[in-house]
Design a protein around this motif. Structure first.
Motif, PDB file in Angstrom:
ATOM      1  N   ASN A 117       0.833  -1.204   0.000  1.00  0.00           N
ATOM      2  CA  ASN A 117       0.000   0.000   0.000  1.00  0.00           C
ATOM      3  C   ASN A 117       0.869   1.256   0.000  1.00  0.00           C
ATOM      4  O   ASN A 117       0.613   2.206   0.733  1.00  0.00           O
ATOM      5  CB  ASN A 117      -0.942  -0.012   1.217  1.00  0.00           C
ATOM      6  N   LEU A 118       1.886   1.262  -0.846  1.00  0.00           N
ATOM      7  CA  LEU A 118       2.802   2.393  -0.937  1.00  0.00           C
ATOM      8  C   LEU A 118       2.373   3.328  -2.072  1.00  0.00           C
ATOM      9  O   LEU A 118       1.546   2.978  -2.917  1.00  0.00           O
ATOM     10  CB  LEU A 118       4.228   1.909  -1.186  1.00  0.00           C
ATOM     11  N   SER A 119       2.970   4.504  -2.094  1.00  0.00           N
ATOM     12  CA  SER A 119       2.719   5.460  -3.175  1.00  0.00           C
ATOM     13  C   SER A 119       3.937   6.361  -3.325  1.00  0.00           C
ATOM     14  O   SER A 119       3.970   7.487  -2.822  1.00  0.00           O
ATOM     15  CB  SER A 119       1.463   6.280  -2.887  1.00  0.00           C
ATOM     16  N   TYR A 120       4.954   5.847  -4.021  1.00  0.00           N
ATOM     17  CA  TYR A 120       6.190   6.583  -4.252  1.00  0.00           C
ATOM     18  C   TYR A 120       6.508   6.592  -5.748  1.00  0.00           C
ATOM     19  O   TYR A 120       5.940   5.819  -6.534  1.00  0.00           O
ATOM     20  CB  TYR A 120       7.357   5.929  -3.500  1.00  0.00           C
ATOM     21  N   TRP A 121       7.411   7.493  -6.133  1.00  0.00           N
ATOM     22  CA  TRP A 121       7.974   7.542  -7.481  1.00  0.00           C
ATOM     23  C   TRP A 121       6.889   7.668  -8.550  1.00  0.00           C
ATOM     24  O   TRP A 121       6.844   6.939  -9.525  1.00  0.00           O
ATOM     25  CB  TRP A 121       8.847   6.316  -7.752  1.00  0.00           C
ATOM     26  N   ASP A 122       6.017   8.624  -8.370  1.00  0.00           N
ATOM     27  CA  ASP A 122       4.876   8.826  -9.263  1.00  0.00           C
ATOM     28  C   ASP A 122       5.299   9.658 -10.474  1.00  0.00           C
ATOM     29  O   ASP A 122       5.962  10.697 -10.330  1.00  0.00           O
ATOM     30  CB  ASP A 122       3.760   9.534  -8.491  1.00  0.00           C
ATOM     31  N   ALA A 123       4.918   9.193 -11.677  1.00  0.00           N
ATOM     32  CA  ALA A 123       5.261   9.908 -12.909  1.00  0.00           C
ATOM     33  C   ALA A 123       4.293   9.504 -14.013  1.00  0.00           C
ATOM     34  O   ALA A 123       3.662   8.438 -13.938  1.00  0.00           O
ATOM     35  CB  ALA A 123       6.696   9.611 -13.334  1.00  0.00           C
ATOM     36  N   PRO A 124       4.146  10.331 -15.051  1.00  0.00           N
ATOM     37  CA  PRO A 124       3.249   9.977 -16.163  1.00  0.00           C
ATOM     38  C   PRO A 124       3.715   8.716 -16.877  1.00  0.00           C
ATOM     39  O   PRO A 124       4.917   8.482 -17.039  1.00  0.00           O
ATOM     40  CB  PRO A 124       3.322  11.198 -17.089  1.00  0.00           C
TER      41      PRO A 124
END
Length: 434
Positions: free
Chosen positions: A340-347
């Motif tokens: 349940n992580l949310s890192y390194w977000d990019a298009p």
């Protein structure tokens, strides 16, 4: 008569991934050989992949990982005869083959004798820029002796390295010379599995000391990792990794050495997996997922101003899950998973980059510090990174954001004040005497 089958069996180490993501699967090879009387004479189930380093036409070294064995065949596999022992032969991809030979011993045992692996650099998909073309073979002497009526089991990661090839095996179950057509239920464990099952917990005899703080560690070396499937390179990652572990109130910092780290993985339309392993790390999994844009009705968006301003107009990827299992200095096994992580977000279609140090907090007992990070788990074109989206820490204009917001608010206050004064002045004019 020889019968064989290839059955998808979710790997034990990735069972949680399969249940959660539904698309990241690990497939096992399963072979059941029968004799002329249709009785099982050899049984094997296992997982494997191969990391190959080769020289490119521009005189650089390049590494590929072969993990897609979905179209495997077993031509040449046999139960053996008076002259030759049993043999498992597997063919997959374009020119890849793998053979393991068994030998019966005189003392009621048999040996997993030798393993050979062949690859063909004429395969333009796996080796698009290889300098030397042709078929290359590496052979390793294994000589693992197993009691005649036992099935050999090794769930732990086994590694064979020779020349430019590293072979990985795990979840291995094999029995040659099956007696009376029935696969044995009595297991003969490999040394690594014996270690895992015989670890005795240490019972403290004194009052536990508080958590110790590890001394600062130097910046880790940056490594380059990739995943290759039938369409070519599908995942790229470049990063220095530093693991922060707290176990039994003792904190430690471990730098990952890319020169002694093996890597593999898989790519799917909505998920991608990068798995690192070494002599001390059973697996360190980075699981990426795609978040799809959900169309929002314009009226709803105007009513909900927060949703209007935060709605993303493109599909994006992010780091969703990290799983780790590794051996500690005291012989115990440290395992943590967080999906349940949310890192390194990019298009989607771009890469994510962050040169400055970042921390991925997997749990209170496990964090990962990254350095000089760049990752692209989807839509890799020609084995190269796409345009990068930089993290906020790398942006030189990062400090201007609060300044711009403050200026905008100040300007808005001034406009409101001027409008108020003008309106008040007009209202007074209407009451002046003639």
């Amino acid at each position: 008569m020889v019968c064989f089958r290839l059955a998808p069996v979710p790997g034990s180490g990735l069972l949680l991934l399969c249940l959660v993501l539904g698309a990241v699967s690990s497939y096992a090879l399963e072979l059941n050989l029968t004799d002329s009387e249709n009785a099982t004479c050899l049984y094997a189930k296992w997982q494997m992949n191969f990391t190959i380093r080769y020289e490119t036409t521009d005189k650089h070294n390049k590494t590929v990982t072969i993990s897609d064995l979905g179209a495997a065949k077993y031509n040449g596999s046999s139960c053996g005869d008076d002259q030759n022992g049993p043999k498992i032969a597997v063919q997959f991809g374009s020119g890849f083959s793998w053979i393991v030979n068994f030998t019966e011993e005189e003392t009621s045992s048999y040996s997993i004798d030798s393993i050979s692996f062949s690859y063909n650099t004429n395969d333009s998909t796996a080796f698009p820029d290889a300098k030397e073309k042709g078929v290359f073979t590496v052979s390793d002497r294994v000589a693992i002796r197993v009691p005649l009526n036992d099935i050999f089991r090794c769930n732990s990661l086994l590694t064979l390295g020779k020349n430019d090839v590293v072979q990985h095996y795990w979840d291995v179950h094999v029995q040659a010379f099956v007696q009376n057509g029935t696969v044995s239920t009595k297991e003969f464990l490999c040394d690594k599995d014996k270690t895992l099952t015989t670890v005795v917990p240490i019972v403290p005899t004194t009052v536990p000391s508080p958590t110790t703080t590890p001394s600062p560690k130097e910046k880790p070396e940056v490594g380059s990792y990739s995943v290759v499937n039938s369409n070519g390179t599908c995942l790229l990652a470049t990063m220095g990794l530093q693991l922060n572990i707290t176990h039994d109130k003792v904190a430690s910092v471990i730098n990952i050495n890319p020169n002694t780290t093996n890597f593999t993985g898989s790519c799917h339309p909505q998920t991608a997996l990068l798995r690192l392993s070494s002599s001390s790390i059973k697996y360190l999994d980075f699981v990426f997922a795609v978040t799809l844009t959900v169309p929002v009705d314009s009226c709803d968006a105007l009513i909900n101003w927060k949703l209007f301003f935060t709605q993303k107009n493109e599909n994006r990827f992010y780091l969703k899950e990290v799983n780790v299992s590794m051996y500690l200095v005291n012989g115990s096994v440290f395992s943590i998973a967080n999906n349940n992580l949310s890192y390194w977000d990019a298009p989607l279609g771009s890469s994510y980059m962050c040169n400055k140090e970042q921390t991925v907090s997997v749990s209170g007992a496990f964090q990962i510090n990254t350095f000089d990070l760049r990752v692209q788990p989807f839509n890799v074109m020609e084995g190269k990174y796409s345009t990068a989206e930089e993290c906020s820490a790398d942006s030189d204009l990062n400090f201007l954001i609060p300044v711009a917001v403050g200026v905008a608010l100040g300007f808005l206050i001034i406009v409101v004040f001027i409008s108020y004064m003008i309106g008040r002045r007009k209202s007074r004019t209407g009451y002046q005497s003639v």
